[in-house]
Design a protein around this motif. Structure first.
Motif, PDB file in Angstrom:
ATOM      1  N   MET B   1      28.849 -16.752 -50.027  1.00 11.82           N
ATOM      2  CA  MET B   1      27.380 -16.859 -49.970  1.00 11.82           C
ATOM      3  C   MET B   1      26.873 -17.878 -49.569  1.00 11.82           C
ATOM      4  SD  MET B   1      25.828 -15.186 -53.253  1.00 11.82           S
ATOM      5  CE  MET B   1      26.923 -15.605 -54.629  1.00 11.82           C
ATOM      6  N   VAL B   2      26.070 -17.773 -48.803  1.00 11.58           N
ATOM      7  CA  VAL B   2      25.213 -19.073 -48.090  1.00 11.58           C
ATOM      8  C   VAL B   2      23.849 -19.226 -48.716  1.00 11.58           C
ATOM      9  CG1 VAL B   2      24.621 -20.027 -45.996  1.00 11.58           C
ATOM     10  CG2 VAL B   2      26.287 -18.627 -45.748  1.00 11.58           C
ATOM     11  N   PHE B   3      23.646 -20.436 -49.195  1.00  7.47           N
ATOM     12  CA  PHE B   3      22.381 -20.380 -49.744  1.00  7.47           C
ATOM     13  C   PHE B   3      21.465 -21.577 -48.919  1.00  7.47           C
ATOM     14  CE2 PHE B   3      24.565 -18.879 -53.339  1.00  7.47           C
ATOM     15  CZ  PHE B   3      23.687 -17.867 -53.829  1.00  7.47           C
ATOM     16  N   PHE B   4      20.334 -21.261 -48.547  1.00  5.83           N
ATOM     17  CA  PHE B   4      19.506 -21.996 -47.903  1.00  5.83           C
ATOM     18  C   PHE B   4      18.287 -22.457 -48.832  1.00  5.83           C
ATOM     19  CE2 PHE B   4      21.818 -19.967 -44.678  1.00  5.83           C
ATOM     20  CZ  PHE B   4      21.689 -20.824 -43.762  1.00  5.83           C
ATOM     21  N   GLY B   5      17.433 -23.033 -48.401  1.00  4.36           N
ATOM     22  CA  GLY B   5      16.168 -23.425 -49.084  1.00  4.36           C
ATOM     23  C   GLY B   5      16.559 -24.760 -49.932  1.00  4.36           C
ATOM     24  N   GLN B   6      17.667 -25.629 -49.326  1.00  4.51           N
ATOM     25  CA  GLN B   6      17.964 -27.023 -49.944  1.00  4.51           C
ATOM     26  C   GLN B   6      17.139 -27.913 -49.226  1.00  4.51           C
ATOM     27  OE1 GLN B   6      20.672 -24.761 -49.027  1.00  4.51           O
ATOM     28  NE2 GLN B   6      22.419 -25.333 -50.414  1.00  4.51           N
ATOM     29  N   MET B   7      17.076 -29.082 -49.925  1.00  4.12           N
ATOM     30  CA  MET B   7      16.148 -30.092 -49.435  1.00  4.12           C
ATOM     31  C   MET B   7      16.507 -30.289 -47.831  1.00  4.12           C
ATOM     32  SD  MET B   7      16.253 -32.611 -52.374  1.00  4.12           S
ATOM     33  CE  MET B   7      17.084 -31.952 -54.112  1.00  4.12           C
ATOM     34  N   ARG B   8      15.498 -30.633 -47.193  1.00  2.69           N
ATOM     35  CA  ARG B   8      15.598 -30.902 -45.774  1.00  2.69           C
ATOM     36  C   ARG B   8      15.983 -32.121 -45.704  1.00  2.69           C
ATOM     37  NH1 ARG B   8      12.613 -26.028 -44.499  1.00  2.69           N
ATOM     38  NH2 ARG B   8      14.073 -24.782 -45.559  1.00  2.69           N
ATOM     39  N   LEU B 266      18.377 -22.600 -65.879  1.00  4.61           N
ATOM     40  CA  LEU B 266      18.211 -23.152 -64.529  1.00  4.61           C
ATOM     41  C   LEU B 266      19.364 -23.553 -63.564  1.00  4.61           C
ATOM     42  CD1 LEU B 266      14.610 -24.991 -65.042  1.00  4.61           C
ATOM     43  CD2 LEU B 266      15.189 -23.258 -63.175  1.00  4.61           C
ATOM     44  N   ARG B 267      20.493 -23.784 -64.362  1.00  6.65           N
ATOM     45  CA  ARG B 267      21.771 -24.198 -63.812  1.00  6.65           C
ATOM     46  C   ARG B 267      21.649 -23.087 -62.344  1.00  6.65           C
ATOM     47  NH1 ARG B 267      26.209 -24.849 -67.813  1.00  6.65           N
ATOM     48  NH2 ARG B 267      25.856 -22.496 -67.710  1.00  6.65           N
ATOM     49  N   ALA B 268      21.432 -21.964 -62.706  1.00  4.05           N
ATOM     50  CA  ALA B 268      21.719 -20.969 -61.576  1.00  4.05           C
ATOM     51  C   ALA B 268      20.961 -21.402 -60.075  1.00  4.05           C
ATOM     52  CB  ALA B 268      20.962 -19.851 -61.838  1.00  4.05           C
ATOM     53  N   TRP B 269      20.246 -22.374 -60.282  1.00  2.00           N
ATOM     54  CA  TRP B 269      19.362 -23.010 -59.181  1.00  2.00           C
ATOM     55  C   TRP B 269      20.222 -24.332 -58.975  1.00  2.00           C
ATOM     56  CZ3 TRP B 269      13.439 -21.732 -59.124  1.00  2.00           C
ATOM     57  CH2 TRP B 269      13.303 -20.255 -59.085  1.00  2.00           C
ATOM     58  N   THR B 270      19.865 -25.064 -59.952  1.00  6.57           N
ATOM     59  CA  THR B 270      20.403 -26.498 -59.771  1.00  6.57           C
ATOM     60  C   THR B 270      21.705 -26.648 -59.454  1.00  6.57           C
ATOM     61  OG1 THR B 270      20.666 -26.570 -62.233  1.00  6.57           O
ATOM     62  CG2 THR B 270      18.502 -27.243 -61.564  1.00  6.57           C
ATOM     63  N   ASP B 271      22.718 -25.976 -59.841  1.00  9.55           N
ATOM     64  CA  ASP B 271      24.035 -26.068 -59.529  1.00  9.55           C
ATOM     65  C   ASP B 271      24.259 -25.806 -58.068  1.00  9.55           C
ATOM     66  OD1 ASP B 271      24.613 -26.561 -62.017  1.00  9.55           O
ATOM     67  OD2 ASP B 271      25.818 -24.763 -62.316  1.00  9.55           O
ATOM     68  N   ARG B 272      23.579 -25.032 -57.479  1.00  8.40           N
ATOM     69  CA  ARG B 272      23.473 -24.716 -55.780  1.00  8.40           C
ATOM     70  C   ARG B 272      22.820 -25.832 -55.153  1.00  8.40           C
ATOM     71  NH1 ARG B 272      23.902 -19.663 -58.213  1.00  8.40           N
ATOM     72  NH2 ARG B 272      25.502 -18.357 -57.338  1.00  8.40           N
TER      73      ARG B 272
END
Lengths: 379, 306
Positions: B1-8, B266-272
């Motif tokens: 899986m590729v996750f985007f939306g990370q900080m630029r 929220l670890r579902a988001w923060t871990d990624r």
């Protein structure tokens, strides 16, 4: 609100129905609540099954299972274990049955497979069934038609009921904005199968008597391209051959839903009740049920906070208290005048095992079965 | 899986992806049912219109308002209750051109039925209408239906592109998808609550959208964050699965457990490493109108808006 129908508590409702259908919008915890109702039936000695129409398979997560599927998964051994543990903790005075005489199963139907089984059963020949299923329009229809999931849920319910394997079926309908939208699905399908409409697509173009129809089809072809029209005609002519049997099947399903064996429950939460208020939502639900001749069994309210009492040493978390107090007040206002058949307290964490679900199942009683332990108590 | 939306790389504020997304001319606000999409999307529209932009806030077939109603909320903000039947007629008229022919087509029983029941048409014309409206406003903010159906909406445009290999419908679907997939024109915002299932679904939604629109990653907004009353250490010492029952014993116990649970979820988001904007849980507006709640929400969103 107009005269309130009298509703009983969940155990009394279970005792008089063979099938309960739970309806509600997304995010109200309908799936967990439905599973807990089925568990309660199993504890009362019934052969219970919960059927949940959820492509995302949330129920498996809630039960701590790797997978649930089209075939019934037997949860009875896990329930027996949870019961034994609770009896051990609470002692013989707990009111829990000494042994489990009922059974509990769960099914998450594979909509596509149900649809295909259904077409195979309807089609007079195997080759016709293959023709329908090979059609690109059917493939999209089975997957995307906004009523397909809903219709297949009813189809599966009917098949399960006829099989006689269970004496208590809880059907968790797909979430939708309108709590009873799934009842419209069969209506749309029936229209689709209506002779007058489908006949036009089946007739060869030169037999079309109406110039209007010829013109309209011509415009449609211009808009969509020739390939689509060929597929559409082919799809329609295949369906034309199965329409009578489909209509009979649907009539039988509707007869079952209208029978006193089947009850409908609306699931909601205090926070999901919209600006229009709970009274109008319940009234709308009642009216729709009435129009279809279906039986109303009450509103199950999930995630209630009313049970939380402020601690003696008040004032530790003023900000959190303000939010909770506001929610409790909203809950009180929202539930005034609502015919409640079950009330489940808000959980402090999610349900992740059959044992957790057992706690929820016990909470159907008027009050919590046991004072929940504080955060410091582990295990 | 590729996750985007990370900080630029250059801009590291966690709100940046959401802020950037909300600067586009067309913004789709999606998420699971019950996460507050309607209030959030309206508050976003209100907040943007306060900055002097001409904004259209769109809902799809809200049964509480007249079908197809366009209503002015303020000089810079309008609300449109987009209706598929109406949009279909407009679209047919546009494509067919000649009025008498359009009438024959629209009044034909079979066509009327197909327009209502054919899978995907409904969704396609709703999206098509929004796509056209963007030319008339500085920004169009769309309150998408809940996850499943919302996904089906984008999927239907894709289906039509594949089903009709040629013809005007295929071409229009194609162009529409190109706009939605272009990060310069369209913003995809996913709203979630700090609860297990909504967070999980937000990731699935993101993945689905990324498959359809590989060059336009979604941004995240967390709604109704409960007051955090626990510390990292307290949360680590008492994870939710160590509690013997899923219920709370008292109000304070609930407040503490909920605070722990939200950080845990929220670890579902923060871990990624996902960056997300957040809005606190506003005490419910008992006795207040929905519009008053939206104003309050718009104030809280100030820091997120571009």
């Amino acid at each position: 609100m107009s005269p309130q129908p009298a509703v009983g508590q969940i155990d009394a409702i279970l005792a008089r129905r063979a099938i309960l259908v739970t309806c509600g919008t997304g995010g109200v915890g309908k799936t967990t609540l439905s599973a807990a109702i089925a568990m309660r039936a199993a504890l009362a000695g019934r052969k219970a099954v919960v059927v949940t129409i959820d492509p995302a398979k949330r129920l498996a997560t809630s039960l701590g299972l790797d997978e649930l599927g089209d075939h019934a998964t037997d949860l009875t051994p896990l329930l027996r274990k949870a019961l034994a543990k609770a009896r051990q903790q609470q002692g013989p005075s707990s009111g829990l049955p000494p042994t489990l005489t009922g059974s509990l199963h769960a099914i998450i139907p594979d909509t596509r497979r149900t649809f295909e089984t259904f077409i195979r059963e309807l089609a007079p020949t195997e080759s016709l069934a293959e023709r329908v299923m090979g059609n690109p329009i059917f493939q999209i229809f089975a997957k995307e038609f906004s009523g397909a999931n809903e219709y297949m849920a009813l189809e599966r319910l009917y098949a399960l009921h006829r099989s006689g394997e269970y004496d208590c079926i809880i059907l968790d309908t797909p979430p939708s904005r309108d709590t009873l939208a799934f009842l419209d699905a069969p209506k749309l399908l029936v229209q689709f199968f209506e002779d007058r409409l489908i006949r036009w697509l089946v007739l060869p173009a030169n037999k079309l008597v109406s110039t209007g129809m010829r013109k309209a089809l011509g415009i449609l072809e211009r808009l969509t391209g020739a390939g689509f029209m060929t597929n559409l005609f082919d799809f329609a002519s295949a369906l034309f051959e199965v329409r009578a049997r489909f209509a009979d099947n649907l009539k039988a399903i509707m007869r079952l839903l209208e029978s006193p064996e089947v009850g409908f429950i609306m699931v909601t939460t205090p926070s999901s009740i919209g600006a229009a208020g709970s009274e109008s939502e319940v009234r709308h639900f009642l009216e729709t049920l009435g129009k279809h001749g279906l039986h109303f069994d009450g509103v199950a309210v999930n995630r209630t906070l009313g049970y939380l009492e402020a601690d003696q040493n008040a004032g530790r978390y003023p900000e959190a208290r303000a939010v909770i107090a506001g929610l409790q007040e909203k809950e009180r206002l929202a539930l005034t005048g609502v015919p409640v058949c079950a009330r489940l307290p808000e959980l402090a964490r999610d349900v992740h095992s059959v044992e957790d679900l057992f706690h929820v199942c016990l909470a159907f009683a008027e009050t919590l079965p046991h004072p929940a332990s504080g955060i410091a108590a582990h295990g | 899986m590729v996750f985007f939306g990370q900080m630029r790389s250059s801009d590291t504020h966690p709100f940046s992806p959401a802020r950037q997304t909300l600067s586009r001319e067309l913004v789709f606000v999606s998420g699971k049912g019950g996460v507050g999409k309607t209030a959030i999307s309206q508050a976003i529209a209100l907040g943007l219109s306060r900055r002097g932009r001409r904004v259209l806030w769109v809902c799809f077939e809200d049964p509480a308002r007249p079908a197809g109603e366009l209503r002015r909320i303020s000089p810079t903000l309008s609300h449109f209750n987009c209706d598929a039947g109406q949009a279909f007629e407009e679209y047919a008229a546009m494509k067919i051109g000649l009025a008498p022919l359009t009438r024959v087509f629209l009044q034909n029983k079979l066509m009327r039925y197909l327009a209502k029941a054919a899978p995907g048409i409904h969704e396609l014309v709703l999206l098509g209408k929004v796509w056209h409206e963007r030319a008339n406003y500085d920004q169009v903010i769309v309150d998408m239906p809940s996850t499943g159906y919302g996904l089906a909406m984008f999927q239907s445009a894709e289906n039509f592109r594949n089903l009709f290999k040629s013809g005007p419908l295929a071409r229009d679907s194609e162009q529409m998808l190109a706009t939605f997939g272009d990060a310069a024109q369209t913003g995809l915002l996913i709203v979630a609550l700090p609860e297990e299932m909504p967070l999980q679904e937000s990731l699935e939604l993101q993945e689905f959208l990324l498959k359809l629109f590989p060059a336009n990653p979604s941004a995240f907004l967390l709604n109704r964050r409960f007051p955090r009353v626990t510390t990292d250490a307290e949360e680590a010492a008492s994870p939710p699965d160590s509690w013997s029952t899923p219920y709370a014993a008292s109000l304070d116990d609930y407040a503490r457990k909920r605070s722990i649970l939200e950080s845990f979820n929220l670890r579902a988001w923060t871990d990624r490493g996902l960056a997300f904007a957040e809005v606190p849980y506003l005490p419910p507006a008992n006795g207040k109108t929905f519009d008053a709640l939206v104003v309050e929400l718009a104030d809280r969103l100030e820091k997120v808006l571009p």
